[in-house]
Design a protein around this motif. Structure first.
Motif, PDB file in Angstrom:
ATOM      1  N   GLY A 116     -40.052 -25.174  -6.242  1.00 36.53           N
ATOM      2  CA  GLY A 116     -40.453 -24.205  -7.243  1.00 36.53           C
ATOM      3  C   GLY A 116     -39.478 -24.148  -8.392  1.00 36.53           C
ATOM      4  O   GLY A 116     -38.589 -24.982  -8.525  1.00 36.53           O
ATOM      5  N   VAL A 117     -39.663 -23.130  -9.208  1.00 36.33           N
ATOM      6  CA  VAL A 117     -38.810 -22.902 -10.369  1.00 36.33           C
ATOM      7  C   VAL A 117     -38.559 -21.398 -10.475  1.00 36.33           C
ATOM      8  O   VAL A 117     -39.509 -20.617 -10.575  1.00 36.33           O
ATOM      9  CB  VAL A 117     -39.473 -23.415 -11.668  1.00 36.33           C
ATOM     10  N   HIS A 118     -37.306 -21.013 -10.409  1.00 32.25           N
ATOM     11  CA  HIS A 118     -36.961 -19.601 -10.538  1.00 32.25           C
ATOM     12  C   HIS A 118     -37.362 -19.107 -11.926  1.00 32.25           C
ATOM     13  O   HIS A 118     -37.256 -19.847 -12.912  1.00 32.25           O
ATOM     14  CB  HIS A 118     -35.455 -19.402 -10.327  1.00 32.25           C
ATOM     15  N   PRO A 119     -37.830 -17.851 -12.033  1.00 36.70           N
ATOM     16  CA  PRO A 119     -38.251 -17.320 -13.331  1.00 36.70           C
ATOM     17  C   PRO A 119     -37.217 -17.440 -14.445  1.00 36.70           C
ATOM     18  O   PRO A 119     -37.587 -17.583 -15.603  1.00 36.70           O
ATOM     19  CB  PRO A 119     -38.557 -15.853 -13.031  1.00 36.70           C
ATOM     20  N   LYS A 120     -35.945 -17.435 -14.123  1.00 39.60           N
ATOM     21  CA  LYS A 120     -34.965 -17.546 -15.207  1.00 39.60           C
ATOM     22  C   LYS A 120     -34.919 -18.946 -15.805  1.00 39.60           C
ATOM     23  O   LYS A 120     -34.332 -19.150 -16.843  1.00 39.60           O
ATOM     24  CB  LYS A 120     -33.584 -17.079 -14.768  1.00 39.60           C
ATOM     25  N   TYR A 121     -35.606 -19.906 -15.165  1.00 35.78           N
ATOM     26  CA  TYR A 121     -35.698 -21.268 -15.701  1.00 35.78           C
ATOM     27  C   TYR A 121     -37.116 -21.600 -16.156  1.00 35.78           C
ATOM     28  O   TYR A 121     -37.454 -22.764 -16.344  1.00 35.78           O
ATOM     29  CB  TYR A 121     -35.246 -22.285 -14.652  1.00 35.78           C
ATOM     30  N   ILE A 122     -37.947 -20.610 -16.340  1.00 34.82           N
ATOM     31  CA  ILE A 122     -39.362 -20.816 -16.631  1.00 34.82           C
ATOM     32  C   ILE A 122     -39.598 -21.591 -17.925  1.00 34.82           C
ATOM     33  O   ILE A 122     -40.556 -22.345 -18.046  1.00 34.82           O
ATOM     34  CB  ILE A 122     -40.122 -19.470 -16.629  1.00 34.82           C
ATOM     35  N   ARG A 123     -38.724 -21.440 -18.888  1.00 37.96           N
ATOM     36  CA  ARG A 123     -38.914 -22.151 -20.165  1.00 37.96           C
ATOM     37  C   ARG A 123     -38.858 -23.666 -19.990  1.00 37.96           C
ATOM     38  O   ARG A 123     -39.397 -24.408 -20.811  1.00 37.96           O
ATOM     39  CB  ARG A 123     -37.893 -21.699 -21.193  1.00 37.96           C
ATOM     40  N   SER A 154     -35.911  -8.238 -12.545  1.00 42.43           N
ATOM     41  CA  SER A 154     -34.586  -7.638 -12.382  1.00 42.43           C
ATOM     42  C   SER A 154     -33.485  -8.523 -12.943  1.00 42.43           C
ATOM     43  O   SER A 154     -32.515  -8.035 -13.489  1.00 42.43           O
ATOM     44  CB  SER A 154     -34.319  -7.356 -10.905  1.00 42.43           C
ATOM     45  N   CYS A 155     -33.632  -9.830 -12.815  1.00 38.05           N
ATOM     46  CA  CYS A 155     -32.548 -10.719 -13.256  1.00 38.05           C
ATOM     47  C   CYS A 155     -32.768 -11.247 -14.655  1.00 38.05           C
ATOM     48  O   CYS A 155     -31.856 -11.748 -15.275  1.00 38.05           O
ATOM     49  CB  CYS A 155     -32.422 -11.900 -12.303  1.00 38.05           C
ATOM     50  N   CYS A 156     -33.971 -11.184 -15.095  1.00 37.26           N
ATOM     51  CA  CYS A 156     -34.315 -11.823 -16.363  1.00 37.26           C
ATOM     52  C   CYS A 156     -34.341 -10.801 -17.486  1.00 37.26           C
ATOM     53  O   CYS A 156     -34.660  -9.647 -17.290  1.00 37.26           O
ATOM     54  CB  CYS A 156     -35.662 -12.510 -16.244  1.00 37.26           C
ATOM     55  N   HIS A 157     -34.031 -11.263 -18.658  1.00 44.88           N
ATOM     56  CA  HIS A 157     -34.002 -10.365 -19.803  1.00 44.88           C
ATOM     57  C   HIS A 157     -34.944 -10.907 -20.865  1.00 44.88           C
ATOM     58  O   HIS A 157     -35.843 -11.685 -20.571  1.00 44.88           O
ATOM     59  CB  HIS A 157     -32.573 -10.191 -20.319  1.00 44.88           C
ATOM     60  N   GLU A 158     -34.762 -10.549 -22.080  1.00 44.18           N
ATOM     61  CA  GLU A 158     -35.695 -10.910 -23.144  1.00 44.18           C
ATOM     62  C   GLU A 158     -35.854 -12.413 -23.342  1.00 44.18           C
ATOM     63  O   GLU A 158     -36.856 -12.856 -23.884  1.00 44.18           O
ATOM     64  CB  GLU A 158     -35.279 -10.238 -24.460  1.00 44.18           C
ATOM     65  N   SER A 159     -34.889 -13.210 -22.910  1.00 42.54           N
ATOM     66  CA  SER A 159     -35.047 -14.662 -23.079  1.00 42.54           C
ATOM     67  C   SER A 159     -36.088 -15.236 -22.121  1.00 42.54           C
ATOM     68  O   SER A 159     -36.551 -16.344 -22.308  1.00 42.54           O
ATOM     69  CB  SER A 159     -33.705 -15.379 -22.886  1.00 42.54           C
ATOM     70  N   GLU A 160     -36.444 -14.492 -21.081  1.00 42.53           N
ATOM     71  CA  GLU A 160     -37.507 -14.868 -20.159  1.00 42.53           C
ATOM     72  C   GLU A 160     -38.513 -13.730 -20.098  1.00 42.53           C
ATOM     73  O   GLU A 160     -38.556 -12.970 -19.135  1.00 42.53           O
ATOM     74  CB  GLU A 160     -36.966 -15.175 -18.759  1.00 42.53           C
ATOM     75  N   PRO A 161     -39.315 -13.568 -21.130  1.00 39.77           N
ATOM     76  CA  PRO A 161     -40.197 -12.401 -21.197  1.00 39.77           C
ATOM     77  C   PRO A 161     -41.212 -12.350 -20.053  1.00 39.77           C
ATOM     78  O   PRO A 161     -41.585 -13.386 -19.483  1.00 39.77           O
ATOM     79  CB  PRO A 161     -40.909 -12.560 -22.545  1.00 39.77           C
ATOM     80  N   LYS A 162     -41.619 -11.146 -19.731  1.00 35.25           N
ATOM     81  CA  LYS A 162     -42.541 -10.923 -18.621  1.00 35.25           C
ATOM     82  C   LYS A 162     -43.838 -11.683 -18.801  1.00 35.25           C
ATOM     83  O   LYS A 162     -44.378 -12.238 -17.847  1.00 35.25           O
ATOM     84  CB  LYS A 162     -42.821  -9.430 -18.461  1.00 35.25           C
ATOM     85  N   ASP A 163     -44.361 -11.749 -20.030  1.00 40.54           N
ATOM     86  CA  ASP A 163     -45.641 -12.425 -20.231  1.00 40.54           C
ATOM     87  C   ASP A 163     -45.534 -13.922 -19.944  1.00 40.54           C
ATOM     88  O   ASP A 163     -46.459 -14.523 -19.405  1.00 40.54           O
ATOM     89  CB  ASP A 163     -46.207 -12.171 -21.639  1.00 40.54           C
ATOM     90  N   LEU A 164     -44.394 -14.533 -20.233  1.00 40.62           N
ATOM     91  CA  LEU A 164     -44.203 -15.948 -19.923  1.00 40.62           C
ATOM     92  C   LEU A 164     -44.121 -16.148 -18.414  1.00 40.62           C
ATOM     93  O   LEU A 164     -44.684 -17.107 -17.876  1.00 40.62           O
ATOM     94  CB  LEU A 164     -42.960 -16.475 -20.626  1.00 40.62           C
ATOM     95  N   GLY A 173     -41.254 -21.643  -3.431  1.00 39.05           N
ATOM     96  CA  GLY A 173     -40.244 -20.598  -3.426  1.00 39.05           C
ATOM     97  C   GLY A 173     -39.490 -20.490  -4.731  1.00 39.05           C
ATOM     98  O   GLY A 173     -39.570 -21.381  -5.567  1.00 39.05           O
ATOM     99  N   GLU A 174     -38.747 -19.429  -4.857  1.00 37.61           N
ATOM    100  CA  GLU A 174     -38.019 -19.106  -6.094  1.00 37.61           C
ATOM    101  C   GLU A 174     -38.973 -19.184  -7.281  1.00 37.61           C
ATOM    102  O   GLU A 174     -38.616 -19.643  -8.350  1.00 37.61           O
ATOM    103  CB  GLU A 174     -36.838 -20.053  -6.315  1.00 37.61           C
ATOM    104  N   THR A 175     -40.175 -18.751  -7.070  1.00 39.65           N
ATOM    105  CA  THR A 175     -41.211 -18.836  -8.087  1.00 39.65           C
ATOM    106  C   THR A 175     -41.929 -17.499  -8.151  1.00 39.65           C
ATOM    107  O   THR A 175     -42.133 -16.860  -7.135  1.00 39.65           O
ATOM    108  CB  THR A 175     -42.222 -19.946  -7.723  1.00 39.65           C
ATOM    109  N   GLY A 176     -42.317 -17.108  -9.312  1.00 39.84           N
ATOM    110  CA  GLY A 176     -43.071 -15.865  -9.440  1.00 39.84           C
ATOM    111  C   GLY A 176     -42.489 -14.977 -10.501  1.00 39.84           C
ATOM    112  O   GLY A 176     -42.013 -15.436 -11.524  1.00 39.84           O
ATOM    113  N   LEU A 177     -42.518 -13.707 -10.224  1.00 41.72           N
ATOM    114  CA  LEU A 177     -42.032 -12.718 -11.183  1.00 41.72           C
ATOM    115  C   LEU A 177     -40.696 -12.159 -10.719  1.00 41.72           C
ATOM    116  O   LEU A 177     -40.542 -11.798  -9.564  1.00 41.72           O
ATOM    117  CB  LEU A 177     -43.043 -11.573 -11.321  1.00 41.72           C
ATOM    118  N   ASP A 178     -39.753 -12.102 -11.615  1.00 43.20           N
ATOM    119  CA  ASP A 178     -38.465 -11.504 -11.312  1.00 43.20           C
ATOM    120  C   ASP A 178     -37.992 -10.782 -12.564  1.00 43.20           C
ATOM    121  O   ASP A 178     -37.407 -11.385 -13.454  1.00 43.20           O
ATOM    122  CB  ASP A 178     -37.458 -12.565 -10.888  1.00 43.20           C
TER     123      ASP A 178
END
Length: 116
Positions: A65-72, A103-113, A96-101
């Motif tokens: 998988g890909v953790h949300p903080k690396y979604i870009r 708590s750890c992510c900020h504006e550089s990983e927006p919720k809509d992405l 795993g490590e995939t989905g919505l997070d």
């Protein structure tokens, strides 16, 4: 025969911080009742590495998988590569490590992405 079987569903034993103790750690897991473990990828680039790692140990399985903080870094081609891995790799037992997070992510990983 033991009644309970333990599978550790989230480990990162392939990370460099385990280099000096990895072999001893993995060989003693059964002594503590652990029958298997799932090595979880963090970013896209770790998926292949953990698959190679899991091939070395019979009790190791993979969650790719890909953790949300690396979604870009996850584009369509990489997404399809993940799908192809699922079709051919028998050591993969989870995504795993995939989905919505949020708590750890900020504006550089927006919720809509993350949702997309």
């Amino acid at each position: 025969m033991r009644e309970n079987r333990i599978i550790d569903t989230h480990v990162h034993y392939s990370l460099p911080c385990f280099n000096s103790i990895r072999e001893e750690l993995i060989t003693t897991l059964a002594d503590y009742g652990v029958d298997a473990f799932i090595e979880v990828a963090i970013g896209f680039s770790t998926n292949q590495r953990i698959l190679q790692f899991c091939e070395k140990y019979s009790m190791a399985y993979a969650a790719i998988g890909v953790h949300p903080k690396y979604i870009r870094a996850l584009d369509c081609e990489k997404f399809y590569q993940l799908e192809r891995l699922l079709d051919k790799e028998q050591k993969i037992v989870a995504i795993g490590e995939t989905g919505l997070d949020f708590s750890c992510c900020h504006e550089s990983e927006p919720k809509d992405l993350q949702k997309k």
